[in-house]
Scaffold this motif. Structure first.
Motif, PDB file in Angstrom:
ATOM      1  N   VAL A  78      46.411 119.334 -61.131  1.00  0.00           N
ATOM      2  CA  VAL A  78      46.379 117.900 -61.466  1.00  0.00           C
ATOM      3  C   VAL A  78      46.813 117.071 -60.260  1.00  0.00           C
ATOM      4  O   VAL A  78      46.178 116.059 -59.920  1.00  0.00           O
ATOM      5  CB  VAL A  78      47.251 117.613 -62.705  1.00  0.00           C
ATOM      6  N   ALA A  79      47.847 117.502 -59.571  1.00  0.00           N
ATOM      7  CA  ALA A  79      48.317 116.769 -58.382  1.00  0.00           C
ATOM      8  C   ALA A  79      47.265 116.799 -57.276  1.00  0.00           C
ATOM      9  O   ALA A  79      47.012 115.788 -56.617  1.00  0.00           O
ATOM     10  CB  ALA A  79      49.634 117.364 -57.888  1.00  0.00           C
ATOM     11  N   ALA A  80      46.638 117.960 -57.070  1.00  0.00           N
ATOM     12  CA  ALA A  80      45.637 118.099 -56.007  1.00  0.00           C
ATOM     13  C   ALA A  80      44.374 117.275 -56.288  1.00  0.00           C
ATOM     14  O   ALA A  80      43.686 116.857 -55.359  1.00  0.00           O
ATOM     15  CB  ALA A  80      45.270 119.572 -55.826  1.00  0.00           C
ATOM     16  N   LEU A  81      44.080 117.043 -57.558  1.00  0.00           N
ATOM     17  CA  LEU A  81      42.886 116.277 -57.929  1.00  0.00           C
ATOM     18  C   LEU A  81      43.104 114.770 -57.884  1.00  0.00           C
ATOM     19  O   LEU A  81      42.134 114.000 -57.928  1.00  0.00           O
ATOM     20  CB  LEU A  81      42.429 116.673 -59.339  1.00  0.00           C
ATOM     21  N   ASP A  82      44.343 114.343 -57.766  1.00  0.00           N
ATOM     22  CA  ASP A  82      44.662 112.912 -57.771  1.00  0.00           C
ATOM     23  C   ASP A  82      43.867 112.181 -56.686  1.00  0.00           C
ATOM     24  O   ASP A  82      43.889 112.565 -55.511  1.00  0.00           O
ATOM     25  CB  ASP A  82      46.164 112.707 -57.557  1.00  0.00           C
ATOM     26  N   GLY A  83      43.146 111.158 -57.101  1.00  0.00           N
ATOM     27  CA  GLY A  83      42.356 110.349 -56.164  1.00  0.00           C
ATOM     28  C   GLY A  83      40.979 110.896 -55.857  1.00  0.00           C
ATOM     29  O   GLY A  83      40.248 110.304 -55.060  1.00  0.00           O
ATOM     30  N   HIS A  84      40.608 112.012 -56.480  1.00  0.00           N
ATOM     31  CA  HIS A  84      39.313 112.633 -56.194  1.00  0.00           C
ATOM     32  C   HIS A  84      38.327 112.589 -57.360  1.00  0.00           C
ATOM     33  O   HIS A  84      37.186 113.014 -57.210  1.00  0.00           O
ATOM     34  CB  HIS A  84      39.501 114.089 -55.770  1.00  0.00           C
ATOM     35  N   LEU A  85      38.779 112.099 -58.524  1.00  0.00           N
ATOM     36  CA  LEU A  85      37.916 112.102 -59.708  1.00  0.00           C
ATOM     37  C   LEU A  85      37.544 110.680 -60.121  1.00  0.00           C
ATOM     38  O   LEU A  85      38.364 109.766 -60.052  1.00  0.00           O
ATOM     39  CB  LEU A  85      38.613 112.809 -60.870  1.00  0.00           C
ATOM     40  N   ALA A  86      36.299 110.522 -60.572  1.00  0.00           N
ATOM     41  CA  ALA A  86      35.808 109.219 -61.024  1.00  0.00           C
ATOM     42  C   ALA A  86      36.348 108.850 -62.399  1.00  0.00           C
ATOM     43  O   ALA A  86      36.347 107.676 -62.765  1.00  0.00           O
ATOM     44  CB  ALA A  86      34.281 109.222 -61.040  1.00  0.00           C
ATOM     45  N   GLN A  87      36.774 109.836 -63.155  1.00  0.00           N
ATOM     46  CA  GLN A  87      37.317 109.613 -64.499  1.00  0.00           C
ATOM     47  C   GLN A  87      38.177 110.807 -64.869  1.00  0.00           C
ATOM     48  O   GLN A  87      38.100 111.851 -64.213  1.00  0.00           O
ATOM     49  CB  GLN A  87      36.194 109.408 -65.511  1.00  0.00           C
ATOM     50  N   PRO A  88      38.991 110.677 -65.901  1.00  0.00           N
ATOM     51  CA  PRO A  88      39.816 111.817 -66.309  1.00  0.00           C
ATOM     52  C   PRO A  88      38.953 113.022 -66.690  1.00  0.00           C
ATOM     53  O   PRO A  88      37.803 112.862 -67.132  1.00  0.00           O
ATOM     54  CB  PRO A  88      40.577 111.291 -67.530  1.00  0.00           C
ATOM     55  N   VAL A  89      39.509 114.199 -66.517  1.00  0.00           N
ATOM     56  CA  VAL A  89      38.804 115.421 -66.902  1.00  0.00           C
ATOM     57  C   VAL A  89      38.566 115.385 -68.409  1.00  0.00           C
ATOM     58  O   VAL A  89      39.463 115.057 -69.186  1.00  0.00           O
ATOM     59  CB  VAL A  89      39.628 116.674 -66.517  1.00  0.00           C
ATOM     60  N   GLU A  90      37.335 115.694 -68.811  1.00  0.00           N
ATOM     61  CA  GLU A  90      36.982 115.754 -70.229  1.00  0.00           C
ATOM     62  C   GLU A  90      37.235 117.182 -70.704  1.00  0.00           C
ATOM     63  O   GLU A  90      36.585 118.110 -70.234  1.00  0.00           O
ATOM     64  CB  GLU A  90      35.510 115.428 -70.435  1.00  0.00           C
ATOM     65  N   VAL A  91      38.179 117.364 -71.617  1.00  0.00           N
ATOM     66  CA  VAL A  91      38.530 118.697 -72.108  1.00  0.00           C
ATOM     67  C   VAL A  91      38.203 118.783 -73.591  1.00  0.00           C
ATOM     68  O   VAL A  91      38.640 117.943 -74.382  1.00  0.00           O
ATOM     69  CB  VAL A  91      40.029 118.992 -71.886  1.00  0.00           C
ATOM     70  N   THR A  92      37.415 119.798 -73.956  1.00  0.00           N
ATOM     71  CA  THR A  92      37.053 120.026 -75.349  1.00  0.00           C
ATOM     72  C   THR A  92      37.429 121.448 -75.734  1.00  0.00           C
ATOM     73  O   THR A  92      37.007 122.404 -75.078  1.00  0.00           O
ATOM     74  CB  THR A  92      35.537 119.827 -75.565  1.00  0.00           C
ATOM     75  N   ARG A  93      38.252 121.572 -76.778  1.00  0.00           N
ATOM     76  CA  ARG A  93      38.601 122.882 -77.332  1.00  0.00           C
ATOM     77  C   ARG A  93      37.566 123.243 -78.397  1.00  0.00           C
ATOM     78  O   ARG A  93      37.183 122.402 -79.214  1.00  0.00           O
ATOM     79  CB  ARG A  93      39.984 122.855 -77.975  1.00  0.00           C
ATOM     80  N   LEU A  94      37.159 124.504 -78.388  1.00  0.00           N
ATOM     81  CA  LEU A  94      36.109 124.964 -79.295  1.00  0.00           C
ATOM     82  C   LEU A  94      36.552 126.244 -80.000  1.00  0.00           C
ATOM     83  O   LEU A  94      37.029 127.180 -79.344  1.00  0.00           O
ATOM     84  CB  LEU A  94      34.827 125.244 -78.514  1.00  0.00           C
ATOM     85  N   ILE A  95      36.379 126.284 -81.304  1.00  0.00           N
ATOM     86  CA  ILE A  95      36.671 127.491 -82.068  1.00  0.00           C
ATOM     87  C   ILE A  95      35.386 128.298 -82.162  1.00  0.00           C
ATOM     88  O   ILE A  95      34.356 127.784 -82.624  1.00  0.00           O
ATOM     89  CB  ILE A  95      37.200 127.138 -83.469  1.00  0.00           C
ATOM     90  N   PRO A  96      35.409 129.557 -81.702  1.00  0.00           N
ATOM     91  CA  PRO A  96      34.193 130.368 -81.714  1.00  0.00           C
ATOM     92  C   PRO A  96      33.657 130.601 -83.134  1.00  0.00           C
ATOM     93  O   PRO A  96      34.433 130.790 -84.068  1.00  0.00           O
ATOM     94  CB  PRO A  96      34.627 131.695 -81.093  1.00  0.00           C
ATOM     95  N   LEU A  97      32.354 130.590 -83.260  1.00  0.00           N
ATOM     96  CA  LEU A  97      31.649 130.972 -84.477  1.00  0.00           C
ATOM     97  C   LEU A  97      30.667 132.076 -84.100  1.00  0.00           C
ATOM     98  O   LEU A  97      29.471 131.824 -83.938  1.00  0.00           O
ATOM     99  CB  LEU A  97      30.908 129.773 -85.083  1.00  0.00           C
ATOM    100  N   PRO A  98      31.155 133.310 -83.897  1.00  0.00           N
ATOM    101  CA  PRO A  98      30.286 134.395 -83.446  1.00  0.00           C
ATOM    102  C   PRO A  98      29.121 134.636 -84.406  1.00  0.00           C
ATOM    103  O   PRO A  98      29.302 134.642 -85.622  1.00  0.00           O
ATOM    104  CB  PRO A  98      31.214 135.612 -83.416  1.00  0.00           C
ATOM    105  N   MET A  99      27.936 134.831 -83.818  1.00  0.00           N
ATOM    106  CA  MET A  99      26.736 135.101 -84.599  1.00  0.00           C
ATOM    107  C   MET A  99      25.839 136.047 -83.826  1.00  0.00           C
ATOM    108  O   MET A  99      25.816 136.033 -82.601  1.00  0.00           O
ATOM    109  CB  MET A  99      25.979 133.805 -84.893  1.00  0.00           C
TER     110      MET A  99
END
Length: 107
Positions: A78-99
């Motif tokens: 997070v510190a190393a990315l400061d000033g290098h991103l156009a927007q906050p990181v988009e994080v999505t948690r996903l629960i697997p549905l194996p098929m």
């Protein structure tokens, strides 16, 4: 839905114009450290045609993913990315549905 088992994550990084290499360099430092964290089963960075960097993750448990969020590797990233991103990181948690075929139908 409550889930304490396996969890997948997709994290999308949007580098500022001209900052891709800095973002990749920060990820290059963090990824081997995260690979050694308890519960990390997959932590892969990919790149989209439009310049987005997309992290695909698999964690053995929600608790281990939660611990990862405040790990030294993530704090440093997070510190190393400061000033290098156009927007906050988009994080999505996903629960697997194996098929289907377990080798092809689940992370």
């Amino acid at each position: 839905m409550t889930n304490t088992g396996v969890v997948n994550v997709v994290a999308v990084f949007h580098p500022l114009d001209g900052h891709r290499d800095a973002v990749v360099a920060a990820l290059e430092v963090a990824i081997p450290l995260v690979h050694d964290e308890p519960g990390c089963e997959l932590y892969v960075i990919t790149e989209a045609d439009d310049g987005r960097l997309v992290m695909i993750e698999k964690w053995r448990s929600v608790a281990e993913l939660d611990a990862h969020g405040s790990s030294p590797a993530v704090v440093a990233l997070v510190a190393a990315l400061d000033g290098h991103l156009a927007q906050p990181v988009e994080v999505t948690r996903l629960i697997p549905l194996p098929m289907g075929d377990p080798a092809k139908g689940e992370l």
